[in-house]
Enzyme design. Structure first.
Site, mmCIF file in Angstrom:
data_model
loop_
_atom_site.group_PDB
_atom_site.id
_atom_site.type_symbol
_atom_site.label_atom_id
_atom_site.label_comp_id
_atom_site.label_asym_id
_atom_site.label_seq_id
_atom_site.Cartn_x
_atom_site.Cartn_y
_atom_site.Cartn_z
ATOM 1 N N LYS A 79 0.841 -1.193 0.000
ATOM 2 C CA LYS A 79 0.000 0.000 0.000
ATOM 3 C C LYS A 79 0.881 1.249 0.000
ATOM 4 O O LYS A 79 1.905 1.299 0.693
ATOM 5 C CB LYS A 79 -0.915 -0.023 1.232
ATOM 6 C CG LYS A 79 -1.956 1.103 1.265
ATOM 7 C CD LYS A 79 -2.885 0.971 2.469
ATOM 8 C CE LYS A 79 -3.927 2.074 2.504
ATOM 9 N NZ LYS A 79 -4.855 1.944 3.640
ATOM 10 N N SER A 159 -9.886 2.357 2.705
ATOM 11 C CA SER A 159 -8.953 3.021 1.817
ATOM 12 C C SER A 159 -8.018 2.052 1.090
ATOM 13 O O SER A 159 -7.367 2.434 0.117
ATOM 14 C CB SER A 159 -8.109 4.019 2.629
ATOM 15 O OG SER A 159 -7.291 3.331 3.576
ATOM 16 N N SER A 183 -10.545 0.202 6.993
ATOM 17 C CA SER A 183 -9.897 0.266 5.675
ATOM 18 C C SER A 183 -9.188 -1.006 5.241
ATOM 19 O O SER A 183 -8.677 -1.067 4.126
ATOM 20 C CB SER A 183 -8.909 1.434 5.635
ATOM 21 O OG SER A 183 -9.593 2.660 5.589
#
Length: 493
Positions: A79, A159, A183
């Site tokens: 990420k 997210s 998330s």
């Protein structure tokens, strides 16, 4: 040979040990899959092909010498919130344009020490603020799943949408992610993958771009429960550089997968039965209850009375911490810099151009609730509510409950650009209604696929555990996974 990208981490580990595949072959297979699919899915912001090949070659050399690490040769996506030395780390934001840190986050350093291979940096909501992966400066991520007979692009959740989409579409063997209010678990539920938010303090936050420091926690997204356990074992550690990381031994999480749940008490919180819950979601929840009961667990109705205050309290605490954390992005030391008449003008121009709409909204909310005259009325009240939410869980666990079973999300994945969500930010925030309590209380939570809607899109269930008892979550999640089966999207990209 089987398509190498179809192998789970556990299966790839076996193939590498048996020399039926090499780390170089595995990496090339994933790089080829990314090249073919990323134009349609937009899961990766940066692909580090040369670095991946060099890391894979080093892995093959260690395997040949009998020095393989726990993740030797396993290709992962990272990420864009995790600092990776010399590689794009911009939290999917324009304000960090060109930033390449000269240091490595503790979580990724742990993975590389265990032999993992980095394929690239994964797309995400800007600064992890979002529930649909539509706030990224690099454009939205597309969910690999589609409704039956429809070409409508669906959100992958946020997210960590890039992480979830890449894992679901087999563009990496597993991925790092972060969870501030859901998330990891929400995108896992939307993409038919497994995601665990460990207990606050289980993984170091050092070198991870901060959103809300008292809520943020790193964790993995993987194809199945076993892979999530393997990844968390490597990601977790105590860290002198993060005073919130906890000095406790990291268990062998994989050993808990498949462990009996006979005699465990599983709580069903009545407050999670919200108005307007889709019948399909309720049906999947009931199936989860039956699967755990059939496996020997005792099902107990419980109450978490302050749940209804969790979302409003979260959307005071998280923006307040964000407004403080994001004050450091000013155009002076790194990232974007816009010209101005003087330094104040330069700050204002840089922040106006660099931050996206949702990030600006949350900074303004956070600054407001921390301002003189409102601090006591909002922020202090929200922190008191947070204490009550935590106490609700403590009382339930004190009564002998081992874990709680709830839905992971209030719906299946919705369409990109959904007009209702775009017109009303609160509707978007409601996607976190089942997940924020876990962050507010610092508890571990795992999302596991449990079924499909009538339209053929995934639905996930959430298990919430006692502090630092991720092992019980892996054991109970594996019961649900075994009963529900695994889910893979039909390839259209």
């Amino acid at each position: 040979m089987t398509d190498l990208t179809a192998l789970t981490i556990a299966e790839a580990r076996t193939a590498l040990a048996a020399k039926s595949a090499s780390a170089a072959e595995l990496t090339e297979a994933y790089l080829g899959a990314i090249e073919q699919a990323n134009g349609q899915l937009n899961a990766y912001i940066t692909v580090t092909a040369d670095k991946a090949r060099a890391m894979a070659a080093a892995s093959d050399a260690r395997i040949a010498k009998g020095e393989a690490g726990a993740l030797e040769g396993i290709p992962l996506g990272i990420k864009d919130l995790f600092a990776t030395e010399g590689v794009h780390t911009q939290a999917a934001s324009h304000i960090l344009d060109g930033f390449e840190p000269m240091y490595e986050s503790t979580v990724t350093a742990n993975l590389w020490a265990d032999g993992a291979v980095m394929l690239g940096k994964l797309n995400m909501d800007e600064f992890a603020m979002g529930s649909s992966n539509e706030t990224s400066y690099y454009g939205p991520v597309i969910n690999p799943w589609r409704r039956k007979g429809s070409n409508l692009d669906l959100v992958p959740g946020g997210s960590s949408g890039g992480s979830a989409a890449a894992v679901a579409a087999h563009l990496c063997a597993g991925a790092t992610a972060t969870d501030t209010g859901g998330s990891i678990r929400q995108p896992a539920a939307f993409t038919g993958t497994v995601g665990i938010k460990p207990t606050y303090g289980r993984c170091s936050r050092w070198g991870t771009v901060a959103f809300a420091s008292s809520l943020d926690q790193a964790g993995p997204i993987a194809r199945d429960v076993r892979d999530a356990a393997i990844l968390l074992k490597s990601m977790a550690s105590v860290d002198d550089k993060d005073t919130t990381s906890v000095d406790r031994p990291v268990p062998d999480y994989e050993a808990a997968v498949g462990r009996s749940v006979k005699g465990l008490k599983i709580g069903i919180p009545r407050e999670y039965r919200v108005d307007g819950m889709p019948e399909e979601l309720d049906a999947v929840w009931q199936k989860g209850v039956e699967w755990l009961r059939e496996a020997g667990a005792e099902i107990v109705d419980v109450s978490l009375p302050h749940t209804k205050y969790a979302l409003p309290a979260y959307y005071i605490v998280a923006p307040a911490e964000a407004s403080s954390n994001l004050a450091r992005y000013d155009g002076v030391r790194y990232g974007l810099r816009e010209n101005g008449r003087d330094i104040t003008d330069m700050y204002e121009n840089t922040r106006a151009a660099g931050f996206g709409r949702e990030v600006k909204r949350r900074i303004m909310i956070g600054t407001y609730v921390l301002s003189a005259g409102y601090y006591d009325a909002y922020y202090i009240q929200a922190q008191k509510v947070r204490t009550l939410i935590k106490r609700d869980f403590e009382m339930v666990y004190a009564d002998g409950i081992d874990a709680l079973l709830t839905p992971a999300t209030p719906s299946a994945a919705f369409g990109i650009g959904d007009e209702d969500m775009a017109a009303d930010p609160v509707k978007m925030y409601l996607n976190d209604i089942f997940t924020v309590t876990v962050n507010m209380a610092g508890l571990p939570g795992i999302a596991v696929p449990a079924g499909l809607t009538g339209e053929g899109t995934p639905l996930g269930l959430q298990l919430i555990g006692r502090p630092f008892d991720e092992e019980t979550l892996f054991a109970t999640a594996s019961v649900i996974e075994k009963a529900a089966g695994r889910f893979t999207p039909a390839k259209w990209w």
